[in-house]
Design a protein around this motif. Sequence first.
Motif, PDB file in Angstrom:
ATOM      1  N   THR A   1       6.846   0.270  15.561  1.00  0.00           N
ATOM      2  CA  THR A   1       7.216   1.292  14.889  1.00  0.00           C
ATOM      3  C   THR A   1       6.426   1.378  13.764  1.00  0.00           C
ATOM      4  OG1 THR A   1       9.299   0.762  15.588  1.00  0.00           O
ATOM      5  CG2 THR A   1       9.022   2.030  13.403  1.00  0.00           C
ATOM      6  N   SER A   2       5.847   0.564  13.157  1.00  0.00           N
ATOM      7  CA  SER A   2       5.033   0.693  11.694  1.00  0.00           C
ATOM      8  C   SER A   2       3.613   1.184  12.284  1.00  0.00           C
ATOM      9  CB  SER A   2       4.830  -0.620  11.020  1.00  0.00           C
ATOM     10  OG  SER A   2       6.072  -1.018  10.589  1.00  0.00           O
ATOM     11  N   ARG A   3       2.938   0.568  13.347  1.00  0.00           N
ATOM     12  CA  ARG A   3       1.888   1.279  13.833  1.00  0.00           C
ATOM     13  C   ARG A   3       1.743   2.698  13.939  1.00  0.00           C
ATOM     14  NH1 ARG A   3      -2.995  -0.410  15.647  1.00  0.00           N
ATOM     15  NH2 ARG A   3      -2.481  -2.735  15.051  1.00  0.00           N
TER      16      ARG A   3
ATOM     17  N   MET B   1       0.961  -1.396  -0.148  1.00  0.00           N
ATOM     18  CA  MET B   1       0.021  -0.046   0.049  1.00  0.00           C
ATOM     19  C   MET B   1       0.822   1.262   0.165  1.00  0.00           C
ATOM     20  SD  MET B   1      -1.558   0.093   3.890  1.00  0.00           S
ATOM     21  CE  MET B   1      -0.444   0.322   5.250  1.00  0.00           C
ATOM     22  N   VAL B   2       1.989   1.445   0.557  1.00  0.00           N
ATOM     23  CA  VAL B   2       2.675   2.461   0.734  1.00  0.00           C
ATOM     24  C   VAL B   2       3.479   2.753  -0.628  1.00  0.00           C
ATOM     25  CG1 VAL B   2       4.903   3.334   1.661  1.00  0.00           C
ATOM     26  CG2 VAL B   2       3.601   2.052   2.850  1.00  0.00           C
ATOM     27  N   ASP B   3       3.939   1.616  -1.560  1.00  0.00           N
ATOM     28  CA  ASP B   3       4.473   1.949  -2.872  1.00  0.00           C
ATOM     29  C   ASP B   3       3.017   2.300  -3.723  1.00  0.00           C
ATOM     30  OD1 ASP B   3       6.638   1.150  -2.241  1.00  0.00           O
ATOM     31  OD2 ASP B   3       6.625  -1.073  -2.573  1.00  0.00           O
ATOM     32  N   ALA B   4       2.086   1.517  -3.513  1.00  0.00           N
ATOM     33  CA  ALA B   4       0.751   2.235  -4.212  1.00  0.00           C
ATOM     34  C   ALA B   4       0.692   3.577  -4.027  1.00  0.00           C
ATOM     35  CB  ALA B   4      -0.425   1.307  -4.021  1.00  0.00           C
ATOM     36  N   ALA B   5       0.716   4.186  -2.892  1.00  0.00           N
ATOM     37  CA  ALA B   5       0.503   5.507  -2.540  1.00  0.00           C
ATOM     38  C   ALA B   5       1.542   6.627  -3.060  1.00  0.00           C
ATOM     39  CB  ALA B   5       0.598   5.617  -1.177  1.00  0.00           C
TER      40      ALA B   5
ATOM     41  N   THR C   1      -1.147  -7.071   7.499  1.00  0.00           N
ATOM     42  CA  THR C   1      -2.340  -7.805   8.787  1.00  0.00           C
ATOM     43  C   THR C   1      -1.428  -7.802   9.817  1.00  0.00           C
ATOM     44  OG1 THR C   1      -1.221 -10.104   8.187  1.00  0.00           O
ATOM     45  CG2 THR C   1      -3.120  -9.390   6.811  1.00  0.00           C
ATOM     46  N   LYS C   2      -0.183  -7.646  10.082  1.00  0.00           N
ATOM     47  CA  LYS C   2       0.314  -7.672  11.164  1.00  0.00           C
ATOM     48  C   LYS C   2       1.495  -6.575  11.124  1.00  0.00           C
ATOM     49  CE  LYS C   2       0.274 -12.443  12.075  1.00  0.00           C
ATOM     50  NZ  LYS C   2       0.990 -13.755  12.925  1.00  0.00           N
ATOM     51  N   LEU C   3       1.530  -5.567  12.418  1.00  0.00           N
ATOM     52  CA  LEU C   3       2.265  -4.422  12.297  1.00  0.00           C
ATOM     53  C   LEU C   3       3.305  -4.335  13.421  1.00  0.00           C
ATOM     54  CD1 LEU C   3      -0.239  -1.520  11.366  1.00  0.00           C
ATOM     55  CD2 LEU C   3       1.355  -2.511  10.032  1.00  0.00           C
TER      56      LEU C   3
END
Length: 380
Positions: free
Chosen positions: A345-347, A279-283, A340-342
Motif C-alpha cells: 500500500t505504501s509503495r 519524511m511525510v511529516d517533514a513534507a 527502508t521497507k515499504l
Amino acid sequence: MARDYYGILGVSRDASEAEIKRAYRKLALKYHPDRNPDDAEAAERFRDVSDAYELLSDPEKRRIVDMGGDPLDASAGGFGGGGFSGGFGGGGLGDVFEAFFGGAAGGGRQRRSRVQPGADALLRVGLGLDECFTGVRKPITVDTAVLCEDCAGTGSASKSAAQTCPDCSGTGEIQQMQRSFLGNVMTSRPCGRCRGTGEVIEDPCANCGGDGRVRSRRELTVNVPAGVSDGTRIRMAGQGEVGPGGGPAGDLYVEVHVQPHPVLRREGDDLHLTVHVPMVDAALGTRLDVDDPVGEPVAVEVPAGSQPGARIRVDGRGMPHLRGEGAGDLVAHVEVTVPTKLDATSRELLERLREHRGEDSAVGEDRHGRGFFSRFRSGR
C-alpha cells in the motif's frame, strides 16, 4: 686598665646570652645615630655599646674579658682597635644595625605571627542537568581543619595566652657571631623552639598539640543557583581551612561538574537536541512534544517542507541565565527519516505521488535550479 664592658651594657658578670642581647638591643635603639643625628655623645655611647656586645656575645672574647684582658686594646695584644664595625668588614654602623636586627637601621625583621589565616579549600561536586536547570540545595561533605573546641583555638590547655619564647626572646630567630677570615659575621636562623613566631605555648592542648586546630569531617549544604554551568565555582565564605594558631578560616569553593544528559546538550544557555521526523511529516508539517531537563513538555512546531538539518528554535525554553532574568532557547535539529521497507500500500501511494508531481532525479543544479539530467532531456 681593661674597660668594664659588663657595666657599659648594665648587666652582671654572670649575665646570660639572652640578657646581654636584650640589654644591647635596648641601648642600641636608644643611642643609634639615626635617632640622635646631632649628638656626638650618643654616637660615642653607641660605639661603646656595640663594642661591649661584640666581646660579650663571643665566648672566646668574653673569656678574655673575664680574665681581665681587653681584646680591643691593640697595645695589649688584642684584636686591633677596629671596634664592632671592623668585625663586619668596615661597613659602618648602619650595616652593624642591619646585621643585628635583620633589617634596615631603625627597624627590624618582622617575625612571623603564630596565628595565621587559613587556606582556601576546593571541593568538586557532580550535578545533573536538571539540578543546574532548577537550582538545588546540595548536601556536601568536607574534610578540613577546624577550630579546636577543647582550647577554643588558643592552643593552650588552660586557654592562656602564648608566652614570649625564652630561646629567642621573642624575636623569632637565633643569632650567632661567627669568626671568618673577613672578621666576625653575625648570622641568624629561625628559632627552632617557636618556629620563628617568637611565642610558645607553655601547656599545649592535648587535642590539637598547641596548633589551635584539628581536622574534622563536616556536613554542609551548598546553594546552587539555577543556570550554573560546568566549571562554575560557588564560594562559601569562612568554610575553608582554619589557620595555624586558630587563625581565621579561609573560604570553601565548590566547583560544579555537570554530568552528560542522554538527549540534551548545552551550548551557552541554549539547549540542543535532535528530533527524528518521518519524511511525510517533514513534507506536511507536524508538531512534536519534547521534554526539557526536568521532564516538562516543550512543543516543537515542524513547518511543512522542513529539510534535513533544519533548526527549529523555541524561545526561552533553554537554561536560565545565571546572572540576570530570562533563559536561553531550545534548538531542535531536524533529521528526516526515510523508510527502508515499504508494504504494498505504501509503495503504491508513493508511486502515485511521484507520478502526480512529475519529479525527476537530478544531480547538481544550475543557476536556474535545474538538475543535470533535466537539462540533458530538454536538449539544453
